[in-house]
Design a protein around this motif. Structure first.
Motif, PDB file in Angstrom:
ATOM      1  N   ARG A  17       0.808  -1.223   0.000  1.00 27.04           N
ATOM      2  CA  ARG A  17       0.000   0.000   0.000  1.00 27.04           C
ATOM      3  C   ARG A  17       0.846   1.280   0.000  1.00 27.04           C
ATOM      4  NH1 ARG A  17      -5.463   1.185   1.244  1.00 27.04           N
ATOM      5  NH2 ARG A  17      -5.856  -0.995   1.808  1.00 27.04           N
ATOM      6  N   PRO A  18       1.872   1.422   0.888  1.00 28.87           N
ATOM      7  CA  PRO A  18       2.655   2.671   0.875  1.00 28.87           C
ATOM      8  C   PRO A  18       3.328   2.940  -0.469  1.00 28.87           C
ATOM      9  CG  PRO A  18       3.098   1.417   2.873  1.00 28.87           C
ATOM     10  CD  PRO A  18       2.310   0.520   1.973  1.00 28.87           C
ATOM     11  N   ARG A  19       3.861   1.883  -1.105  1.00 28.69           N
ATOM     12  CA  ARG A  19       4.513   2.057  -2.402  1.00 28.69           C
ATOM     13  C   ARG A  19       3.501   2.471  -3.473  1.00 28.69           C
ATOM     14  NH1 ARG A  19       8.014  -3.119  -3.315  1.00 28.69           N
ATOM     15  NH2 ARG A  19       7.631  -3.176  -1.078  1.00 28.69           N
ATOM     16  N   LEU A  20       2.320   1.872  -3.431  1.00 31.92           N
ATOM     17  CA  LEU A  20       1.283   2.212  -4.408  1.00 31.92           C
ATOM     18  C   LEU A  20       0.795   3.647  -4.207  1.00 31.92           C
ATOM     19  CD1 LEU A  20      -0.718  -1.139  -4.274  1.00 31.92           C
ATOM     20  CD2 LEU A  20       0.811  -0.374  -6.120  1.00 31.92           C
ATOM     21  N   ILE A  21       0.702   4.085  -2.965  1.00 30.71           N
ATOM     22  CA  ILE A  21       0.295   5.469  -2.698  1.00 30.71           C
ATOM     23  C   ILE A  21       1.354   6.435  -3.228  1.00 30.71           C
ATOM     24  CG2 ILE A  21      -0.043   7.167  -0.836  1.00 30.71           C
ATOM     25  CD1 ILE A  21      -1.627   5.033   0.661  1.00 30.71           C
ATOM     26  N   ARG A  54       0.704 -13.838 -11.365  1.00 30.63           N
ATOM     27  CA  ARG A  54       2.028 -14.290 -10.943  1.00 30.63           C
ATOM     28  C   ARG A  54       2.791 -13.219 -10.166  1.00 30.63           C
ATOM     29  NH1 ARG A  54       4.875 -16.598 -16.189  1.00 30.63           N
ATOM     30  NH2 ARG A  54       3.895 -14.730 -17.059  1.00 30.63           N
ATOM     31  N   GLU A  55       2.586 -11.949 -10.520  1.00 27.56           N
ATOM     32  CA  GLU A  55       3.314 -10.857  -9.866  1.00 27.56           C
ATOM     33  C   GLU A  55       2.312  -9.847  -9.317  1.00 27.56           C
ATOM     34  OE1 GLU A  55       6.568  -9.188 -12.145  1.00 27.56           O
ATOM     35  OE2 GLU A  55       6.615 -10.986 -13.392  1.00 27.56           O
ATOM     36  N   PRO A  56       1.882 -10.015  -8.079  1.00 26.62           N
ATOM     37  CA  PRO A  56       0.878  -9.110  -7.509  1.00 26.62           C
ATOM     38  C   PRO A  56       1.277  -7.640  -7.546  1.00 26.62           C
ATOM     39  CG  PRO A  56       1.140 -11.044  -6.124  1.00 26.62           C
ATOM     40  CD  PRO A  56       2.223 -11.117  -7.160  1.00 26.62           C
ATOM     41  N   GLU A  57       2.554  -7.337  -7.243  1.00 26.83           N
ATOM     42  CA  GLU A  57       2.966  -5.920  -7.226  1.00 26.83           C
ATOM     43  C   GLU A  57       2.847  -5.291  -8.606  1.00 26.83           C
ATOM     44  OE1 GLU A  57       6.592  -2.961  -5.821  1.00 26.83           O
ATOM     45  OE2 GLU A  57       6.741  -5.112  -5.427  1.00 26.83           O
ATOM     46  N   ALA A  58       3.272  -6.002  -9.637  1.00 23.01           N
ATOM     47  CA  ALA A  58       3.174  -5.478 -11.001  1.00 23.01           C
ATOM     48  C   ALA A  58       1.708  -5.294 -11.392  1.00 23.01           C
ATOM     49  CB  ALA A  58       3.871  -6.415 -11.981  1.00 23.01           C
ATOM     50  N   PHE A  59       0.872  -6.280 -11.049  1.00 22.35           N
ATOM     51  CA  PHE A  59      -0.558  -6.168 -11.343  1.00 22.35           C
ATOM     52  C   PHE A  59      -1.159  -4.940 -10.663  1.00 22.35           C
ATOM     53  CE2 PHE A  59      -4.842  -6.853  -9.666  1.00 22.35           C
ATOM     54  CZ  PHE A  59      -5.578  -7.020 -10.835  1.00 22.35           C
ATOM     55  N   LEU A  60      -0.844  -4.739  -9.390  1.00 23.55           N
ATOM     56  CA  LEU A  60      -1.430  -3.623  -8.630  1.00 23.55           C
ATOM     57  C   LEU A  60      -0.878  -2.284  -9.112  1.00 23.55           C
ATOM     58  CD1 LEU A  60      -1.431  -5.319  -5.145  1.00 23.55           C
ATOM     59  CD2 LEU A  60      -3.447  -4.550  -6.417  1.00 23.55           C
ATOM     60  N   ARG A  61       0.399  -2.243  -9.473  1.00 22.75           N
ATOM     61  CA  ARG A  61       0.971  -0.997  -9.996  1.00 22.75           C
ATOM     62  C   ARG A  61       0.298  -0.623 -11.316  1.00 22.75           C
ATOM     63  NH1 ARG A  61       6.279  -2.065  -9.332  1.00 22.75           N
ATOM     64  NH2 ARG A  61       6.236  -3.239 -11.276  1.00 22.75           N
ATOM     65  N   ARG A  66      -3.343   2.941 -14.203  1.00 20.53           N
ATOM     66  CA  ARG A  66      -4.459   3.127 -15.136  1.00 20.53           C
ATOM     67  C   ARG A  66      -5.599   3.913 -14.492  1.00 20.53           C
ATOM     68  NH1 ARG A  66      -4.129  -3.013 -17.644  1.00 20.53           N
ATOM     69  NH2 ARG A  66      -2.255  -2.645 -18.909  1.00 20.53           N
ATOM     70  N   LEU A  67      -5.864   3.667 -13.215  1.00 20.30           N
ATOM     71  CA  LEU A  67      -6.879   4.462 -12.504  1.00 20.30           C
ATOM     72  C   LEU A  67      -6.459   5.930 -12.439  1.00 20.30           C
ATOM     73  CD1 LEU A  67      -7.696   2.001  -9.566  1.00 20.30           C
ATOM     74  CD2 LEU A  67      -9.294   2.725 -11.361  1.00 20.30           C
ATOM     75  N   CYS A  68      -5.162   6.172 -12.226  1.00 24.33           N
ATOM     76  CA  CYS A  68      -4.656   7.548 -12.187  1.00 24.33           C
ATOM     77  C   CYS A  68      -4.794   8.229 -13.541  1.00 24.33           C
ATOM     78  CB  CYS A  68      -3.191   7.563 -11.753  1.00 24.33           C
ATOM     79  SG  CYS A  68      -2.924   7.213 -10.003  1.00 24.33           S
ATOM     80  N   LEU A  69      -4.503   7.501 -14.617  1.00 25.97           N
ATOM     81  CA  LEU A  69      -4.640   8.074 -15.959  1.00 25.97           C
ATOM     82  C   LEU A  69      -6.081   8.507 -16.210  1.00 25.97           C
ATOM     83  CD1 LEU A  69      -2.373   5.635 -18.014  1.00 25.97           C
ATOM     84  CD2 LEU A  69      -1.924   8.044 -17.534  1.00 25.97           C
ATOM     85  N   ASP A  70      -7.037   7.684 -15.786  1.00 27.77           N
ATOM     86  CA  ASP A  70      -8.450   8.051 -15.929  1.00 27.77           C
ATOM     87  C   ASP A  70      -8.752   9.314 -15.116  1.00 27.77           C
ATOM     88  OD1 ASP A  70      -8.900   5.872 -17.526  1.00 27.77           O
ATOM     89  OD2 ASP A  70      -9.672   4.605 -15.914  1.00 27.77           O
ATOM     90  N   GLN A  71      -8.214   9.384 -13.909  1.00 25.54           N
ATOM     91  CA  GLN A  71      -8.509  10.514 -13.036  1.00 25.54           C
ATOM     92  C   GLN A  71      -7.874  11.809 -13.520  1.00 25.54           C
ATOM     93  OE1 GLN A  71      -9.360   9.442  -9.266  1.00 25.54           O
ATOM     94  NE2 GLN A  71      -8.635  11.245  -8.196  1.00 25.54           N
ATOM     95  N   LEU A  72      -6.705  11.713 -14.148  1.00 26.68           N
ATOM     96  CA  LEU A  72      -6.012  12.915 -14.621  1.00 26.68           C
ATOM     97  C   LEU A  72      -6.832  13.678 -15.656  1.00 26.68           C
ATOM     98  CD1 LEU A  72      -2.273  11.792 -14.866  1.00 26.68           C
ATOM     99  CD2 LEU A  72      -3.205  13.615 -13.438  1.00 26.68           C
ATOM    100  N   PHE A 130      11.386  -0.458 -19.629  1.00 25.08           N
ATOM    101  CA  PHE A 130      10.374   0.044 -20.564  1.00 25.08           C
ATOM    102  C   PHE A 130       9.378  -1.040 -20.962  1.00 25.08           C
ATOM    103  CE2 PHE A 130      13.289   3.689 -21.484  1.00 25.08           C
ATOM    104  CZ  PHE A 130      12.382   4.683 -21.160  1.00 25.08           C
ATOM    105  N   GLU A 131       9.801  -2.303 -20.932  1.00 21.79           N
ATOM    106  CA  GLU A 131       8.865  -3.383 -21.243  1.00 21.79           C
ATOM    107  C   GLU A 131       7.726  -3.418 -20.217  1.00 21.79           C
ATOM    108  OE1 GLU A 131      12.126  -3.593 -21.289  1.00 21.79           O
ATOM    109  OE2 GLU A 131      12.370  -3.773 -23.472  1.00 21.79           O
ATOM    110  N   GLU A 132       8.061  -3.219 -18.939  1.00 13.81           N
ATOM    111  CA  GLU A 132       7.039  -3.200 -17.890  1.00 13.81           C
ATOM    112  C   GLU A 132       6.198  -1.922 -17.982  1.00 13.81           C
ATOM    113  OE1 GLU A 132       4.599  -3.942 -14.666  1.00 13.81           O
ATOM    114  OE2 GLU A 132       5.767  -5.268 -15.946  1.00 13.81           O
TER     115      GLU A 132
END
Length: 286
Positions: A17-21, A54-61, A66-72, A130-132
């Motif tokens: 959560r702190p990293r995502l925030i 397989r990678e929860p952190e990558a999925f959540l990031r 994408r939610l931020c892009l919508d909000q911007l 850049f791939e990620e």
């Protein structure tokens, strides 16, 4: 069994959560909006087939970005009707990690397109390949390289070249508070660069300058006028600290509200002053 699975899912999310925030705040410039976005990502995390991820952190990031892009998109419309200069909500503390995106850089990011902002932050600040980045914002890697390169050109001047040593910066912040509140314009002037600017965000909720004060003369004149108010009503220093990676201080003003002042310091002189007075952007400090 289902309850145990949900608890496990929440337990996997909470350390991230702190990293995502941090990602969301740097995208949006708002603590409250960042927390809302991350909470929405949490709700989605609880509802997906987690066994397939397989990678929860990558999925959540990816979800948060994408939610931020919508909000911007809607944030840009709100900014067009904002009263006076807009500043990001202040992050107050002594966390060295905040120094990677200082307040001037946050303001420079505002001039980027949402995709440029995402590519720059994910690659240059958070260190993703850049791939990620491409998987996160749904573009190919070559396009992401171009987005980040364009962003770098726009924000180059906003990245500190000669960052002041932290303790020295806090000493200058303390001296600035004392001089500005006591009316000692000689001492205050000795701290300022000739091309200093002052930006004050009241959001139409509290008195603030409608336009930035530019240059030594304007900034000194403004502080001369403010001194009368400080002497009559007072201004209490709560702490000196880092504010969005810049030396500064938090005060309680005559109206009972808190206020933050962040100082951009180059070569030992204050080159920019950022004052947050909008109470909506200071709630998290209470």
């Amino acid at each position: 069994m289902e309850r145990g699975t949900q608890q496990d899912a929440a337990a996997r999310f909470d350390p991230l959560r702190p990293r995502l925030i941090r990602v969301a705040y740097r995208m949006l410039g708002s603590v409250a909006d960042a927390e809302d976005v991350v909470q929405e990502a949490f709700i989605r995390w609880m509802g997906v087939d987690r066994a397939a991820i397989r990678e929860p952190e990558a999925f959540l990031r990816r979800t948060v970005t994408r939610l931020c892009l919508d909000q911007l998109k809607s944030a840009r419309v709100r900014r067009e009707t904002y009263v006076g200069p807009w500043l990001p909500e202040p992050l107050v503390g002594d966390d060295e990690e905040e120094e990677d995106v200082t307040l001037p850089l946050m303001l420079a990011l505002e001039r980027l397109s949402p995709l440029e902002r995402a590519a720059f932050l994910l690659h240059d600040v958070f260190g993703l390949a850049f791939e990620e980045v491409a998987r996160t914002i749904d573009r190919d890697a070559a396009a992401c390289r171009q987005l980040a390169a364009r962003a770098r050109t726009h924000v180059r001047d906003a990245r500190p070249r000669f960052q002041v040593e932290k303790q020295r910066g806090l000493e200058i912040a303390g001296a600035f508070f004392t001089a500005s509140r006591s009316g000692d314009m000689t001492s205050l002037g000795a701290l300022l660069a000739q091309d200093v600017s002052l930006h004050s965000d009241g959001g139409g909720k509290r008195p603030a300058t409608v336009r930035p004060a530019i240059g030594f003369g304007q900034v000194i004149q403004l502080h001369k006028a403010l001194t009368v108010n400080f002497r009559k009503h007072g201004s209490t220093l709560l702490r000196t600290c880092l504010i969005n990676g810049l030396p500064g201080f938090v005060t309680r003003e005559a109206d009972g509200e808190v206020q933050t002042t962040a100082l951009d310091i180059q070569d030992g002189r204050v080159t920019a002053i950022y004052i947050m007075r909008n109470p909506d952007k200071l709630r998290h400090l209470h």
